[in-house]
Design a protein around this motif. Sequence first.
Motif, PDB file in Angstrom:
ATOM      1  N   UNK A 265       0.754  -1.221   0.077  1.00 32.71           N
ATOM      2  CA  UNK A 265      -0.056  -0.022   0.172  1.00 32.71           C
ATOM      3  C   UNK A 265       0.749   1.046  -0.107  1.00 32.71           C
ATOM      4  N   UNK A 266       0.203   2.465  -0.506  1.00 35.07           N
ATOM      5  CA  UNK A 266       1.033   3.853  -0.586  1.00 35.07           C
ATOM      6  C   UNK A 266       0.601   4.752   0.542  1.00 35.07           C
ATOM      7  N   UNK A 267       1.341   5.587   0.963  1.00 36.51           N
ATOM      8  CA  UNK A 267       1.036   6.695   1.812  1.00 36.51           C
ATOM      9  C   UNK A 267       1.713   7.768   1.224  1.00 36.51           C
ATOM     10  N   UNK A 268       1.215   8.990   1.318  1.00 38.80           N
ATOM     11  CA  UNK A 268       1.790  10.315   1.309  1.00 38.80           C
ATOM     12  C   UNK A 268       1.712  11.033   2.423  1.00 38.80           C
ATOM     13  N   UNK A 269       2.878  12.151   2.672  1.00 39.45           N
ATOM     14  CA  UNK A 269       3.009  12.823   3.870  1.00 39.45           C
ATOM     15  C   UNK A 269       3.034  14.080   3.180  1.00 39.45           C
ATOM     16  N   UNK A 270       1.871  15.213   3.747  1.00 40.40           N
ATOM     17  CA  UNK A 270       1.804  16.292   3.159  1.00 40.40           C
ATOM     18  C   UNK A 270       2.543  17.384   3.935  1.00 40.40           C
ATOM     19  N   UNK A 271       2.719  18.739   3.437  1.00 41.40           N
ATOM     20  CA  UNK A 271       3.183  19.774   4.068  1.00 41.40           C
ATOM     21  C   UNK A 271       2.620  20.098   5.368  1.00 41.40           C
ATOM     22  N   UNK A 272       1.238  19.976   5.436  1.00 47.31           N
ATOM     23  CA  UNK A 272       0.529  20.283   6.603  1.00 47.31           C
ATOM     24  C   UNK A 272       0.195  18.854   7.526  1.00 47.31           C
ATOM     25  N   UNK A 273       1.208  17.964   7.409  1.00 52.64           N
ATOM     26  CA  UNK A 273       1.231  16.864   8.327  1.00 52.64           C
ATOM     27  C   UNK A 273      -0.087  15.975   8.197  1.00 52.64           C
ATOM     28  N   UNK A 274      -0.808  15.923   7.098  1.00 56.54           N
ATOM     29  CA  UNK A 274      -1.667  14.862   6.714  1.00 56.54           C
ATOM     30  C   UNK A 274      -1.009  13.796   6.045  1.00 56.54           C
ATOM     31  N   UNK A 275      -1.469  12.666   6.515  1.00 59.05           N
ATOM     32  CA  UNK A 275      -1.125  11.338   6.166  1.00 59.05           C
ATOM     33  C   UNK A 275      -2.089  10.672   5.290  1.00 59.05           C
ATOM     34  N   UNK A 276      -1.935  10.747   3.966  1.00 58.79           N
ATOM     35  CA  UNK A 276      -3.043  10.245   3.101  1.00 58.79           C
ATOM     36  C   UNK A 276      -2.764   9.250   2.017  1.00 58.79           C
ATOM     37  N   UNK A 277      -3.646   8.149   2.048  1.00 56.71           N
ATOM     38  CA  UNK A 277      -3.685   6.910   1.567  1.00 56.71           C
ATOM     39  C   UNK A 277      -4.648   6.645   0.928  1.00 56.71           C
ATOM     40  N   UNK A 278      -4.648   6.036  -0.570  1.00 56.91           N
ATOM     41  CA  UNK A 278      -5.846   5.910  -1.282  1.00 56.91           C
ATOM     42  C   UNK A 278      -6.962   4.764  -0.446  1.00 56.91           C
ATOM     43  N   UNK A 279      -8.008   5.530  -0.478  1.00 52.15           N
ATOM     44  CA  UNK A 279      -9.130   4.635   0.224  1.00 52.15           C
ATOM     45  C   UNK A 279      -9.616   3.357  -0.316  1.00 52.15           C
ATOM     46  N   UNK A 280      -9.952   2.379   0.434  1.00 53.17           N
ATOM     47  CA  UNK A 280     -10.471   1.211  -0.086  1.00 53.17           C
ATOM     48  C   UNK A 280     -11.753   1.023  -0.742  1.00 53.17           C
ATOM     49  N   UNK A 281     -11.469   0.803  -2.156  1.00 52.70           N
ATOM     50  CA  UNK A 281     -12.512   0.940  -3.199  1.00 52.70           C
ATOM     51  C   UNK A 281     -13.197  -0.448  -3.587  1.00 52.70           C
ATOM     52  N   UNK A 282     -12.424  -1.604  -2.893  1.00 48.88           N
ATOM     53  CA  UNK A 282     -12.911  -2.948  -3.584  1.00 48.88           C
ATOM     54  C   UNK A 282     -11.833  -3.496  -4.285  1.00 48.88           C
ATOM     55  N   UNK A 283     -10.916  -2.701  -4.756  1.00 47.04           N
ATOM     56  CA  UNK A 283     -10.075  -3.335  -5.966  1.00 47.04           C
ATOM     57  C   UNK A 283      -8.616  -2.998  -5.112  1.00 47.04           C
ATOM     58  N   UNK A 284      -8.515  -2.549  -4.009  1.00 47.07           N
ATOM     59  CA  UNK A 284      -7.209  -2.564  -3.357  1.00 47.07           C
ATOM     60  C   UNK A 284      -7.319  -3.502  -1.978  1.00 47.07           C
ATOM     61  N   UNK A 285      -6.038  -4.112  -1.751  1.00 45.04           N
ATOM     62  CA  UNK A 285      -5.917  -5.044  -0.567  1.00 45.04           C
ATOM     63  C   UNK A 285      -5.762  -4.193   0.805  1.00 45.04           C
ATOM     64  N   UNK A 286      -6.781  -4.460   1.813  1.00 47.10           N
ATOM     65  CA  UNK A 286      -6.485  -3.983   3.019  1.00 47.10           C
ATOM     66  C   UNK A 286      -5.516  -4.446   3.782  1.00 47.10           C
ATOM     67  N   UNK A 287      -4.351  -3.785   3.701  1.00 44.35           N
ATOM     68  CA  UNK A 287      -3.258  -4.254   4.236  1.00 44.35           C
ATOM     69  C   UNK A 287      -3.127  -4.331   5.910  1.00 44.35           C
ATOM     70  N   UNK A 288      -2.699  -4.974   6.789  1.00 41.81           N
ATOM     71  CA  UNK A 288      -2.802  -5.230   8.149  1.00 41.81           C
ATOM     72  C   UNK A 288      -1.676  -3.900   8.636  1.00 41.81           C
ATOM     73  N   UNK A 289      -0.557  -3.935   7.892  1.00 39.56           N
ATOM     74  CA  UNK A 289       0.332  -2.723   8.208  1.00 39.56           C
ATOM     75  C   UNK A 289      -0.251  -1.353   7.905  1.00 39.56           C
ATOM     76  N   UNK A 290      -0.947  -1.310   6.853  1.00 41.47           N
ATOM     77  CA  UNK A 290      -1.616  -0.154   6.270  1.00 41.47           C
ATOM     78  C   UNK A 290      -2.471   0.394   7.578  1.00 41.47           C
ATOM     79  N   UNK A 291      -3.521  -0.866   7.982  1.00 46.96           N
ATOM     80  CA  UNK A 291      -4.299  -0.270   9.141  1.00 46.96           C
ATOM     81  C   UNK A 291      -3.863   0.120  10.535  1.00 46.96           C
TER      82      UNK A 291
END
Length: 364
Positions: free
Chosen positions: A243-269
Amino acid sequence: MPLTFDLQRRPDPASDERRAEIHANPGFGVHFTDHMLTATWTQGQGWHSGHVGAYGPIQVMPSAAVLHYAQEIFEGLKAYRHADGSVWSFRPEANAQRMQRSARRLALPELPTEDFIASLEALLAVDEPWVPQAGTGETSLYLRPFIFASEAFLGVRPAREVTYCVIASPAGPYFAGGLKPVTLWLSQHYARAGAGGTGSAKCGGNYASSLAGQLEGIENGCDQAVFLDSGSQTYIEELGGMNLFFVTRDNRLVTPELTGSILEGVTRSSILELSKELGLDPEERRIPIEEWKDGVASGEIREVFACGTAAVVTPVGELRWDGGSAPSTAGTDGGEVTHAIRSALLDIQYGRTEDTHGWLTRLA
């Protein structure tokens, strides 16, 4: 009725010297322990015949349904040695629950959570010496439970006989070269999974479908491929196995939402939960690929990382595609947030800090 597992020790286990030799350079998924665990499910009888015996070939008929219709699922988790010699796993109940979700999607029988954890305990009861010692770096025993349709039948229907197995492999760091940013290839010709498909299940077909994109990336000097949604080729989904994560300039941690075609990783959660303790604001939403390209160029995105059981947390560097590239934000070994999240996870897993979340389960 809970599954039980009888034990037949192999007569020729690896010597202490051979185990020490393997532990000194385990690689990943190369060497395997002395034993494996099996159980059978049959229609009308349920799960039965739990057994721990010698690791070795599995005998299936050429007409076994899995070989023709790919009815199979798997999981991956690790056993960690703590400083007192005990052995623990990280959120195994989450792996059990995900395997149940995968089973429902692939029309396979569900293995109860208590039987899943009991199977890990049964294998570790005999192969505990294969867990690397504490203090030997980022080493562990990788556990691979899997379920496949073993019925000898050529016909498109759910199998009436299914086999469950657990094998184990001593593991060092997933990336042998150490923690360094991976270069990613943007796959624009292939999709890992589609709407209504098996993307949210942990099944082999999803990984097979990612290989062509990965090979394309390797041909272009990249380590892995990142896939977009199959419908519009607009939104970021995941890598072939992370899974992928993005750290923004204002300290948001953004990751693609689960749409049914993405595996829900244990590490991700786990990262989403830990991020709040690190002063980050977690956010799950659809992320256009253009946001990644523009964000690293403008400085709005200050770090990118990937995560999964095998690799834990890995910094992402340059993103390349046919005709262009987006610059790396990772420096030589990743950013501050990437390192903080990685350290927080590893400290819990290896028992170096208090497990305030109740994520650890003792196996031996």
